[in-house]
Write a protein that holds these residues in place. Structure first.
Motif, PDB file in Angstrom:
ATOM      1  N   ASN A 564      29.192 128.597  67.275  1.00  0.00           N
ATOM      2  CA  ASN A 564      28.517 127.357  67.697  1.00  0.00           C
ATOM      3  C   ASN A 564      29.130 126.845  69.005  1.00  0.00           C
ATOM      4  O   ASN A 564      28.422 126.404  69.906  1.00  0.00           O
ATOM      5  N   LYS A 567      27.744 128.971  71.568  1.00  0.00           N
ATOM      6  CA  LYS A 567      26.299 128.756  71.732  1.00  0.00           C
ATOM      7  C   LYS A 567      25.985 127.439  72.421  1.00  0.00           C
ATOM      8  O   LYS A 567      25.166 127.378  73.327  1.00  0.00           O
ATOM      9  N   TYR A 568      26.631 126.387  71.942  1.00  0.00           N
ATOM     10  CA  TYR A 568      26.282 125.050  72.449  1.00  0.00           C
ATOM     11  C   TYR A 568      27.212 124.645  73.587  1.00  0.00           C
ATOM     12  O   TYR A 568      27.647 123.503  73.678  1.00  0.00           O
ATOM     13  N   ASP A 593      35.303 122.594  71.991  1.00  0.00           N
ATOM     14  CA  ASP A 593      34.543 123.136  73.132  1.00  0.00           C
ATOM     15  C   ASP A 593      34.250 122.046  74.139  1.00  0.00           C
ATOM     16  O   ASP A 593      34.385 120.860  73.834  1.00  0.00           O
ATOM     17  N   ILE A 598      27.094 116.405  70.537  1.00  0.00           N
ATOM     18  CA  ILE A 598      26.006 116.053  69.614  1.00  0.00           C
ATOM     19  C   ILE A 598      25.728 114.556  69.775  1.00  0.00           C
ATOM     20  O   ILE A 598      26.655 113.749  69.730  1.00  0.00           O
ATOM     21  N   ARG A 612      19.259 120.613  62.579  1.00  0.00           N
ATOM     22  CA  ARG A 612      19.788 121.229  63.796  1.00  0.00           C
ATOM     23  C   ARG A 612      20.157 120.192  64.857  1.00  0.00           C
ATOM     24  O   ARG A 612      20.310 120.531  66.038  1.00  0.00           O
ATOM     25  N   GLN A 615      18.376 120.287  68.095  1.00  0.00           N
ATOM     26  CA  GLN A 615      18.201 121.597  68.748  1.00  0.00           C
ATOM     27  C   GLN A 615      16.960 122.333  68.253  1.00  0.00           C
ATOM     28  O   GLN A 615      16.738 123.473  68.654  1.00  0.00           O
ATOM     29  N   GLY A 622      19.049 129.205  66.236  1.00  0.00           N
ATOM     30  CA  GLY A 622      19.908 128.849  65.098  1.00  0.00           C
ATOM     31  C   GLY A 622      19.054 128.567  63.881  1.00  0.00           C
ATOM     32  O   GLY A 622      17.832 128.440  63.988  1.00  0.00           O
ATOM     33  N   THR A 623      19.709 128.490  62.726  1.00  0.00           N
ATOM     34  CA  THR A 623      18.958 128.274  61.486  1.00  0.00           C
ATOM     35  C   THR A 623      19.225 126.891  60.884  1.00  0.00           C
ATOM     36  O   THR A 623      18.509 126.443  59.996  1.00  0.00           O
ATOM     37  N   GLY A 624      20.321 126.259  61.304  1.00  0.00           N
ATOM     38  CA  GLY A 624      20.672 124.957  60.712  1.00  0.00           C
ATOM     39  C   GLY A 624      21.276 125.103  59.325  1.00  0.00           C
ATOM     40  O   GLY A 624      21.334 124.140  58.556  1.00  0.00           O
ATOM     41  N   GLY A 626      24.281 127.254  58.946  1.00  0.00           N
ATOM     42  CA  GLY A 626      25.686 127.673  59.096  1.00  0.00           C
ATOM     43  C   GLY A 626      26.685 126.609  58.680  1.00  0.00           C
ATOM     44  O   GLY A 626      27.611 126.873  57.903  1.00  0.00           O
ATOM     45  N   LEU A 627      26.509 125.373  59.172  1.00  0.00           N
ATOM     46  CA  LEU A 627      27.503 124.323  58.869  1.00  0.00           C
ATOM     47  C   LEU A 627      27.524 123.972  57.379  1.00  0.00           C
ATOM     48  O   LEU A 627      28.565 123.666  56.821  1.00  0.00           O
ATOM     49  N   SER A 651      32.656 119.063  71.598  1.00  0.00           N
ATOM     50  CA  SER A 651      32.828 118.829  70.154  1.00  0.00           C
ATOM     51  C   SER A 651      34.092 119.506  69.662  1.00  0.00           C
ATOM     52  O   SER A 651      34.632 120.420  70.297  1.00  0.00           O
TER      53      SER A 651
HETATM   54  P1  ADP Z   1      22.663 126.427  63.871  1.00  0.00           P
HETATM   55  O1  ADP Z   1      22.231 127.713  63.285  1.00  0.00           O
HETATM   56  O2  ADP Z   1      21.525 125.571  64.276  1.00  0.00           O
HETATM   57  O3  ADP Z   1      23.708 126.542  64.865  1.00  0.00           O
HETATM   58  P2  ADP Z   1      24.616 125.102  62.297  1.00  0.00           P
HETATM   59  O4  ADP Z   1      24.523 124.636  60.897  1.00  0.00           O
HETATM   60  O5  ADP Z   1      25.694 126.004  62.607  1.00  0.00           O
HETATM   61  O6  ADP Z   1      23.212 125.659  62.634  1.00  0.00           O
HETATM   62  O7  ADP Z   1      24.703 123.814  63.169  1.00  0.00           O
HETATM   63  C1  ADP Z   1      23.835 122.740  62.966  1.00  0.00           C
HETATM   64  C2  ADP Z   1      23.615 121.974  64.236  1.00  0.00           C
HETATM   65  O8  ADP Z   1      24.804 121.334  64.655  1.00  0.00           O
HETATM   66  C3  ADP Z   1      23.276 122.813  65.394  1.00  0.00           C
HETATM   67  O9  ADP Z   1      21.892 123.060  65.412  1.00  0.00           O
HETATM   68  C4  ADP Z   1      23.720 121.980  66.567  1.00  0.00           C
HETATM   69  O10 ADP Z   1      22.755 121.038  66.900  1.00  0.00           O
HETATM   70  C5  ADP Z   1      24.906 121.245  66.034  1.00  0.00           C
HETATM   71  N1  ADP Z   1      26.158 121.887  66.476  1.00  0.00           N
HETATM   72  C6  ADP Z   1      26.953 122.659  65.727  1.00  0.00           C
HETATM   73  N2  ADP Z   1      28.052 123.011  66.426  1.00  0.00           N
HETATM   74  C7  ADP Z   1      27.962 122.429  67.628  1.00  0.00           C
HETATM   75  C8  ADP Z   1      28.808 122.406  68.782  1.00  0.00           C
HETATM   76  N3  ADP Z   1      29.955 123.043  68.860  1.00  0.00           N
HETATM   77  N4  ADP Z   1      28.361 121.678  69.834  1.00  0.00           N
HETATM   78  C9  ADP Z   1      27.204 121.027  69.796  1.00  0.00           C
HETATM   79  N5  ADP Z   1      26.372 121.015  68.727  1.00  0.00           N
HETATM   80  C10 ADP Z   1      26.751 121.716  67.658  1.00  0.00           C
END
Ligand code: ADP
Length: 813
Positions: A564, A567-568, A593, A598, A612, A615, A622-624, A626-627, A651
Motif C-alpha cells: 500500500n 501503491k499510494y 510513506d 488519506i 477503499r 480510491q 485494489g480490492t479494499g 487487504g487492511l 501515512s
Molecule cells: P486496497 O486493495 O484498496 O489497497 P486495502 O484494504 O489495503 O485495500 O486499503 C484500503 C484503502 O486504504 C485503500 O484503498 C486506500 O484508499 C487506503 N490506504 C491504505 N494504505 C494507504 C497508504 N499507505 N496511503 C494512502 N492510502 C492508503
C-alpha cells in the motif's frame, strides 16, 4: 357463815395459849428464824425437808455453819450476799428480797454425801419486839431450782434457734447469690428489700446501693409506667410465672444501657407484709443470637425460595422440614399435595407411579433400593425419566449437622434446549460447510478460466517464435493485469471468509521482526523501483525482543502495509520500515510513506471490507480487503493494528505484537528462499499430463514446447491416465484433481498401489486452492501441490526439482 357457830373445831381451850412453835413448824412454806447473831432459832418442817437437815441438830447453830457455800463451787458468793442482807434487815428493820441465789445443799451421807445444786428466791424480814427493835430475822425461801433449770433450758433452746436461724439465713444468702438468675424481693411499697449477687452483675450496682431503693431504678424511664402496671396487676391477682413464660421487658443498667431481660414473678407473704419476688434473666445475648438466627433463617428461606430449582431440606428423621415453592409445585405434579412433614418414603410411595410401574413388584423394590442407597451416600445425583416424559435430576447430599438437602432439576427443558442447540449447531456447521464448499467451488470455477486467460497471456508475451508486436504486448499486459487483479480478489475474499469462519489456524512461534521487515523490504524492492521510490529500513533498537507470531501471516500483514505504501505513493517518494518497543510487552513494526495520505473524513471507514477510502474510481488497483485481513490476522495473533495519515503528506501503518516470553528459544533458522529459475534439465524425459480441460492441455503443451528434452503425453481422464502411466512409465505425472469419473486423488492412490507406477512422482495442478485442499493433497502423496492459475516460474522450478529428485533416487537404485 356465822362466827357464833357451834360447829367450830375443837381447838385448845381459850385459856390455854396456842402452841406457836408447833404452828410455825407446820407452816407450808420454807421459813427459818434467826436471832440477831444469825443463829438458828427455829425452822419450818418444809425448810428442814427442803434443805435435808436434821432439825434438832441445827437449832442454836450459826446459820452459815449449817448452810455454808459449796466448797466445790468457787464462784458462789451466797454466804456473803446473805450476810449482807441479814445485817441490813437487822440494822434497818426493813424486809429485803434477794435475787435468786444459788445455794447448794449438803446431801446426807446416807444419800451419797456432797452437795446438791439448788436455787432459791429468799426474802428476809425483821421480827420486831414491842419497842420496835429487831429481835429475829425471818428468812423465807422458795426453791426455784426447777424454774431456773427450765429457764436455762429455754435460753439454751433460744440460743440454739438463733444460731440456727443465723446459719440458715447465711446459707440462704449464699444460695441466692449462687443462683444463675438475678433475684430481687420488692415490698408492697415497691422498694427493694433484697437483691442477690447476680442482680448486682446484671445491673452493675452493689447490693447496698439497691436495698431500699424503688424498683424503678432498674427500669428504663420509657417503661416505668408499664412495669408498675405489671406489678400492680400481679399484686392484684398473683400467680407464679415460670421462667419460660416470663415477661420480656427491658432493664436499665447503672451505666444507662438498656438490657433485654426476662422476669418471672411470685408472691411471698413475709413478716414484712406482702412482697413480690422477681427472678430476672439477662437475655440480651440470647436476643442477639435469636435475631441473628432469625436473620439467617430468613435469608436462607428467601435464598431457597428464589432458587430456580426445586429445593428441600429433610431432617435427621427423614422428614421434609423445609422446601421452596418450586419443590412444592413439583410435588403437586407428582401427586403429593402437601409434602411438608412427610417422610422421604411417604413422598416416594405417593409419587411412585411416575417413576416405575407400581404394579411390578420387582421394579418397585429395585427402585426403592436404588433410591435408598442414594440417600446413604454423602452426595448422589441421578437423572430419571418419568413416565409422563419429563426428565429430572435429583441430587441428594447429607448435611454436616445431620439431615439431607435435596435439589431437583427439571431437565426436560434443558434436554430440549440442548437438542435445539445441537440442531442449530449442526445447521450452522452444515451452512458453514456449504459456504466453504461454495467458496471452494467458486474459487475453482473462477480459477479454471483464469488459468487459460493468464496462462495464454503469459505465453503470448513470451512467444519467441512469433513475438507479439509492442501494441499486442501492451494488450496482453492489460489482460495479465486484469487477470491478476481478479486472482488477488478471489484470494483475498477466500482468505477473509476463511478468517471470519475461524478456519485459519495460527502457528505462533518466536519471530525476529527485523528479519521479517528485511524480507518484506526485499520483496517490495522491484515494485518500488518500478515506481521510482526509495525503500529504507531504520536500524532496529538494540536488544529488541522477539515477538510471538505466525511468521507467514506477519509477512502477509507487513507486505500489505508495504505494498500500500508503494501503491499510494508519489514518484520519488520514500517508504520507511521501522521497529520500536511500544511498552514492555509489545513490539511495533511500522511502515511509513510520503505518499498521498488519506482524507480525514475517509479514515473512519478504514479496516472495513471493500472500503477503499476514496480510491474506488481512481487509477490505483485494489480490492479494499487487504487492511481488513491484516486487522483480523493481527488480532488472531494477540496483536493490534493502527495508523496515522495526513492527506497529501503521507501515512503510517503499524502492527503491535506481543513479546515472546521465553527468550531462550532461538528463532527458527531463516528459510532459504530461491528465486524462480528457468527450467534446466539434463537428458530426455516423458511427462504425462492428466487434465480434462483442453485449454489447460493446450497451455501445458505450449509451455513445455520450448523444452526439447521433455515429451508431453496427455490423458483426459484419470482412468486413461493410469493406463498410460502403466504402459509408458513416464518420468513425471502432472495431475488435475477435479476430473470426470475417478478423481485425481483416487487416481494417485491407484498409482501408488501398483508396483510399476508407485515410484513415479505426481505433481498436482489444480484449481482447488484452499490450504485444506493443499494439505490433504500433500498427505495423499503428491510430490508438489500447485494451484491454478499457473505461475510459470513456480511451475518450472517445481518441475525441475521433482525431476532432479526422481533422477537422483532412480540412479541410486
Ligand atoms: P486496497 O486493495 O484498496 O489497497 P486495502 O484494504 O489495503 O485495500 O486499503 C484500503 C484503502 O486504504 C485503500 O484503498 C486506500 O484508499 C487506503 N490506504 C491504505 N494504505 C494507504 C497508504 N499507505 N496511503 C494512502 N492510502 C492508503
Amino acid at each position: 357463815m356465822s362466827s357464833e357457830s357451834t360447829e367450830r373445831p375443837d381447838l385448845a381451850s381459850d385459856s390455854e395459849a396456842p402452841d406457836f412453835g408447833l404452828l410455825f413448824r407446820s407452816l407450808p412454806g420454807c421459813y427459818l428464824v434467826l436471832d440477831r447473831d444469825l443463829k438458828i432459832v427455829a425452822a419450818s418442817e418444809a425448810y428442814v425437808d427442803a434443805t435435808k437437815v436434821d432439825y434438832p441438830a441445827i437449832v442454836g447453830r450459826h446459820v452459815f455453819d449449817v448452810f455454808p457455800d459449796n466448797p466445790d463451787d468457787l464462784g458462789t458468793k451466797t454466804v456473803k450476799a446473805s450476810r449482807a442482807s441479814f445485817e441490813s434487815v437487822i440494822a434497818d428493820g426493813r424486809a429485803d428480797t434477794m435475787p435468786v441465789q444459788k445455794h447448794d445443799i449438803r446431801r446426807p451421807e446416807a444419800e451419797g454425801g456432797g452437795y446438791e445444786e439448788r436455787y432459791w428466791s429468799p426474802t428476809n424480814s425483821p421480827v420486831l419486839d414491842a419497842k420496835g427493835r429487831v429481835v429475829y430475822v425471818l428468812h423465807q425461801v422458795e426453791d426455784v431450782t426447777d424454774q431456773v433449770y427450765l429457764e436455762r433450758r429455754a435460753q439454751e433452746l433460744m440460743a440454739a434457734t438463733q444460731e440456727h436461724a443465723l446459719r440458715s439465713s447465711r446459707y440462704f444468702q449464699q444460695l441466692l447469690d449462687a443462683a444463675p438468675d438475678g433475684m430481687i424481693v420488692v415490698g408492697d411499697d415497691g422498694r427493694l428489700l433484697l437483691v442477690n449477687a447476680q442482680t448486682e452483675r446484671i445491673f452493675g450496682y452493689a447490693k447496698q446501693e439497691l436495698i431500699g431503693q424503688p424498683l424503678e431504678v432498674l427500669i428504663p424511664a420509657r417503661f416505668r409506667g408499664r412495669h408498675a402496671g405489671h406489678l400492680q396487676r400481679f399484686l392484684a391477682s398473683p400467680s407464679t410465672r415460670p421462667m419460660g413464660v416470663g415477661l420480656e421487658l427491658f432493664g436499665l443498667h447503672k451505666d444507662g444501657r438498656e438490657l433485654a431481660i426476662e422476669i418471672s414473678l411470685s408472691q411471698l407473704q413475709s413478716e414484712r407484709g406482702m412482697t413480690v419476688t422477681a427472678t430476672i434473666r439477662d437475655i440480651s445475648e440470647r436476643k442477639r443470637l435469636e435475631a441473628t438466627t432469625r436473620l439467617l433463617a430468613d435469608r436462607l428461606a428467601s435464598a431457597i425460595e428464589s432458587a430456580q430449582d426445586a429445593f428441600a431440606l429433610f431432617g435427621d428423621d427423614g422428614r421434609l422440614d423445609m422446601c421452596n415453592r418450586r419443590y412444592r409445585e413439583l410435588m403437586v405434579s407428582f401427586g403429593v399435595e402437601e409434602p411438608l412433614g412427610l417422610t422421604r418414603n411417604e413422598i416416594r410411595s405417593a409419587s411412585i407411579g411416575l417413576f416405575v410401574n407400581p404394579e411390578a413388584e420387582g421394579e418397585r423394590a429395585r427402585f426403592d433400593e436404588q433410591r435408598e442407597a442414594d440417600w446413604q451416600q454423602q452426595r448422589s445425583s441421578r437423572d430419571m425419566q418419568l413416565v409422563d416424559g419429563r426428565c429430572i435430576r435429583i441430587t441428594t447430599s447429607r448435611m454436616l449437622g445431620g439431615g439431607w438437602v435435596q435439589t431437583i432439576w427439571e431437565l426436560t427443558e434443558d434436554v430440549r434446549l440442548a437438542e435445539e442447540l445441537r440442531a442449530a449447531r449442526a445447521a450452522a456447521e452444515s451452512a458453514s460447510a456449504a459456504k466453504s464448499e461454495f467458496l471452494a467451488s467458486m474459487s475453482h470455477e473462477l480459477r479454471t478460466p483464469l488459468n487459460a486467460i493468464l496462462g495464454f497471456a503469459q505465453l503470448l508475451q513470451r512467444d519467441r517464435k512469433e513475438p507479439l508486436s509492442p501494441r499486442h504486448q501492451a494488450r496482453a499486459g492489460e489482460i495479465l493485469k486484469g487477470g491478476d487483479h481478479l486472482l488477488r480478489l478471489i484470494d483475498d475474499i477466500l482468505d477473509l471468509s476463511r478468517i471470519e469462519a475461524g478456519g485459519v489456524a495460527m502457528s505462533i512461534e518466536p519471530v525476529d521482526v527485523s528479519d521479517v521487515l528485511a524480507e518484506v523490504r526485499r520483496t517490495l524492492t522491484p515494485m518500488a523501483a518500478a515506481q521510482g521510490l526509495r525503500l529504507s529500513l531504520d536500524p532496529a533498537p538494540r536488544e529488541l525482543p522477539m515477538v510471538a507470531a505466525d511468521r507467514t501471516r506477519l509477512v502477509q500483514i507487513l507486505m500489505n502495509f508495504g505494498s500500500n505504501a508503494v501503491k499510494y505513493n508519489r514518484p520519488g517518494g520514500l517508504v520507511t520500515f521501522a521497529l520500536s518497543a511500544v511498552d514492555e510487552g509489545h513490539v511495533r513494526a511500522l511502515v511509513r510513506d510520503t505518499g498521498i495520505g488519506i482524507p480525514a473524513d475517509k479514515q473512519g471507514r478504514l479496516f472495513q471490507p471493500f472500503q477503499r477510502a476514496g480510491q474506488e474510481g481512481g487509477p490505483i488497483q485494489g480490492t479494499g480487503i487487504g487492511l481488513v485481513i491484516t486487522k483480523r490476522l493481527a488480532e488472531l495473533m494477540g496483536g493490534q493494528v493502527g495508523f496515522r495519515s495526513t492527506w497529501e503528506q503521507g501515512s503510517e501503518f503499524w502492527v503491535d505484537l506481543p513479546v515472546h516470553c521465553s527468550d531462550s528459544q532461538a528463532p527458527p533458522p531463516p528459510v532459504a528462499r530461491r528465486d524462480a529459475t528457468a527450467l534446466k534439465l539434463d537428458g530426455h524425459a516423458q511427462i504425462l499430463y492428466i487434465e480434462d480441460n483442453p485449454a489447460n492441455v493446450a497451455f501445458m503443451r505450449d509451455l513445455l514446447e520450448t523444452l526439447e528434452s521433455l515429451e508431453l503425453v496427455t490423458a483426459s481422464t484419470a482412468e486413461s491416465g493410469i493406463a498410460q502411466a502403466r504402459a509408458l512409465c513416464p518420468a513425471l505425472i502432472i495431475m488435475d484433481i477435479n476430473l470426470p469419473g475417478m478423481s485425481g486423488l483416487e487416481a494417485l492412490q491407484v498409482l501408488r498401489d501398483a508396483a510399476e507406477t508407485k515410484h513415479i512422482p505426481v505433481i498436482a495442478l489444480t484449481a482447488a486452492a484452499s490450504e485444506r485442499d493443499k494439505q490433504r493433497g500433500l498427505q495423499a502423496g503428491f510430490a508438489r501441490y500447485l494451484t491454478k492459475p499457473v505461475n510459470v516460474d513456480e511451475f518450472a522450478s517445481a518441475l525441475e526439482s521433482v525431476l532432479r529428485d526422481a533422477g537422483a533416487s532412480s540412479s541410486a537404485e
